[in-house]
Design an enzyme around this catalytic site. Sequence first.
Site, mmCIF file in Angstrom:
data_model
loop_
_atom_site.group_PDB
_atom_site.id
_atom_site.type_symbol
_atom_site.label_atom_id
_atom_site.label_comp_id
_atom_site.label_asym_id
_atom_site.label_seq_id
_atom_site.Cartn_x
_atom_site.Cartn_y
_atom_site.Cartn_z
ATOM 1 N N GLU A 16 17.318 53.114 59.882
ATOM 2 C CA GLU A 16 17.959 54.004 58.917
ATOM 3 C C GLU A 16 18.263 55.389 59.503
ATOM 4 O O GLU A 16 18.459 56.351 58.759
ATOM 5 C CB GLU A 16 17.084 54.117 57.661
ATOM 6 C CG GLU A 16 17.071 52.836 56.852
ATOM 7 C CD GLU A 16 15.873 52.736 55.934
ATOM 8 O OE1 GLU A 16 14.739 52.722 56.452
ATOM 9 O OE2 GLU A 16 16.047 52.673 54.716
ATOM 10 N N SER A 187 16.409 49.614 53.132
ATOM 11 C CA SER A 187 17.854 49.402 53.288
ATOM 12 C C SER A 187 18.237 47.927 53.328
ATOM 13 O O SER A 187 19.256 47.557 53.895
ATOM 14 C CB SER A 187 18.382 50.103 54.543
ATOM 15 O OG SER A 187 18.400 51.495 54.329
ATOM 16 N N TYR A 256 25.784 50.636 52.122
ATOM 17 C CA TYR A 256 26.387 51.661 52.988
ATOM 18 C C TYR A 256 27.828 51.404 53.415
ATOM 19 O O TYR A 256 28.462 52.292 53.957
ATOM 20 C CB TYR A 256 25.529 51.838 54.251
ATOM 21 C CG TYR A 256 24.089 52.120 53.931
ATOM 22 C CD1 TYR A 256 23.739 53.263 53.196
ATOM 23 C CD2 TYR A 256 23.083 51.260 54.324
ATOM 24 C CE1 TYR A 256 22.420 53.520 52.887
ATOM 25 C CE2 TYR A 256 21.755 51.515 54.010
ATOM 26 C CZ TYR A 256 21.434 52.638 53.298
ATOM 27 O OH TYR A 256 20.136 52.894 52.996
ATOM 28 N N ARG A 295 11.986 57.305 43.672
ATOM 29 C CA ARG A 295 12.962 56.582 42.846
ATOM 30 C C ARG A 295 12.399 55.207 42.553
ATOM 31 O O ARG A 295 12.045 54.472 43.476
ATOM 32 C CB ARG A 295 14.309 56.450 43.585
ATOM 33 C CG ARG A 295 15.482 56.059 42.665
ATOM 34 C CD ARG A 295 16.706 55.610 43.463
ATOM 35 N NE ARG A 295 16.393 54.393 44.172
ATOM 36 C CZ ARG A 295 16.735 54.144 45.453
ATOM 37 N NH1 ARG A 295 17.408 55.003 46.147
ATOM 38 N NH2 ARG A 295 16.389 53.001 46.008
ATOM 39 N N ASP A 297 12.842 51.470 41.210
ATOM 40 C CA ASP A 297 13.930 50.500 41.089
ATOM 41 C C ASP A 297 13.461 49.289 40.296
ATOM 42 O O ASP A 297 12.394 48.736 40.577
ATOM 43 C CB ASP A 297 14.381 50.033 42.480
ATOM 44 C CG ASP A 297 14.931 51.180 43.321
ATOM 45 O OD1 ASP A 297 15.156 52.271 42.769
ATOM 46 O OD2 ASP A 297 15.152 50.955 44.531
ATOM 47 N N GLU A 311 10.365 48.274 43.142
ATOM 48 C CA GLU A 311 9.669 49.138 44.100
ATOM 49 C C GLU A 311 9.835 50.598 43.709
ATOM 50 O O GLU A 311 10.701 50.947 42.914
ATOM 51 C CB GLU A 311 10.212 48.919 45.515
ATOM 52 C CG GLU A 311 11.714 49.180 45.621
ATOM 53 C CD GLU A 311 12.229 49.135 47.057
ATOM 54 O OE1 GLU A 311 11.411 49.177 47.991
ATOM 55 O OE2 GLU A 311 13.457 49.089 47.225
ATOM 56 N N ASN A 313 10.481 54.131 45.818
ATOM 57 C CA ASN A 313 10.829 54.639 47.149
ATOM 58 C C ASN A 313 10.432 56.092 47.247
ATOM 59 O O ASN A 313 10.910 56.924 46.469
ATOM 60 C CB ASN A 313 12.338 54.543 47.359
ATOM 61 C CG ASN A 313 12.804 53.101 47.439
ATOM 62 O OD1 ASN A 313 12.584 52.434 48.438
ATOM 63 N ND2 ASN A 313 13.410 52.609 46.370
ATOM 64 N N GLY A 317 17.625 57.671 49.159
ATOM 65 C CA GLY A 317 18.840 58.215 49.777
ATOM 66 C C GLY A 317 19.157 59.568 49.152
ATOM 67 O O GLY A 317 18.984 59.769 47.959
#
Length: 363
Positions: A16, A187, A256, A295, A297, A311, A313, A317
Amino acid sequence: MSKLRVGLLFGGRSVEHEVSLASASSIHRALDPTRYEVSLIAIDREGRWHLGRPELPPEVTVDGAVVNLPAAPGSHTLVSSEGGALGPAGQVDVIFPIVHGRGGEDGALQGLLELAGVPYVGSGVLGSALQMDKETAKRLFRDAGLPVLPWVLVQQRELARDAEAAAQRALREIGLPLFVKPANQGSSVGIHKVETRGQLVPALRDAARYDTKILCERAADAREIEVALLGIDPIEASVPGEIRTRRAFYDYEAKYVDEETQLLVPAPLDPEQTERVRGLAIEAMRVVEGEGLGRADFLLERATGEFFLNEVNSLPGFTDVSMFPRLWEASGLPYPALLDRLIELALERHRARSALETVYRRS
Ligand SMILES: Nc1ncnc2c1ncn2[C@@H]1O[C@H](COP(=O)(O)OP(=O)(O)O)[C@@H](O)[C@H]1O
Ligand SMILES: [Mg+2]
């Protein structure tokens, strides 16, 4: 008042690396120049730290002087590996680490920053490590009564010994379709959706290239809902957002490359769903000891309307078009104010930690 010197630390030895550069670039542009002096510190692909020249954007600081941060408390000073003075740029008040993946997000870097005694943005050693390890995090979520999809853990050495037996166990306990994922990755790298028996062993072997622990998890036919989190105590939750992709799942391309991946902010949910998912997100962040930012999810199963926590994070991002800042923007906190708040939280936490006794005093 003199300006605070923020060390923006980015890059790193992970898949990443580029994502980190993009995030650092956005943060660099948004940090209020009347409040902060920024030192750009790039970690190259070999893991060396470089102090960038201030006039250059993060993408090109990798050719700056090689520096390191000594693990001796309180100096807050980067030192040049070649000797020689670095000037004020080497003297940081707070570090903003935006290094994704292994070594950056998993507690290792946080450990170095703790030893150096520098305040830093985001989760500490334990919180970072817990959020990085999907399997440990899932066990904690399950223990806390949070809804997670069933999974089995496959070890790399089991695969090496008898891959077929490991695959059989996953099929028996989880069934098809299932997701195969390395426990410590991000990612969507090394993640596979497995729909037929024949796909399972190759998927396990590929995931095993990235980690020694691999999860096989029931695949849900689900919408993807994300909630941004901010704070330590209390933790605040943003409005939820939704990811829509035309690909089979939210894979690396969808994240991405594919320009048709949509981020819906706020997510079209009814008020009860919104409140439920925000509550679950705050609880999830607490369970994995997240601090500062995160964050959460979720997978919202289409057939049942149930939320499953996927999860949390610790370092989502962070480009100005990423979900995390967009969710805060939609919740009334613009990007520059969000950065101010994260830096404040880093300083507050550092003050609180520094106040702890380091010697035993009889009371
Ligand atoms: N059990 C699952 N059911 C359905 N989709 C899943 C499942 N697990 C992962 N996915 C899909 O794969 C993507 C990446 O998986 P995730 O566990 O979030 O790993 P990463 O840390 O790489 O983001 C998710 O955003 C989702 O699209
Ligand atoms: Mg994910």
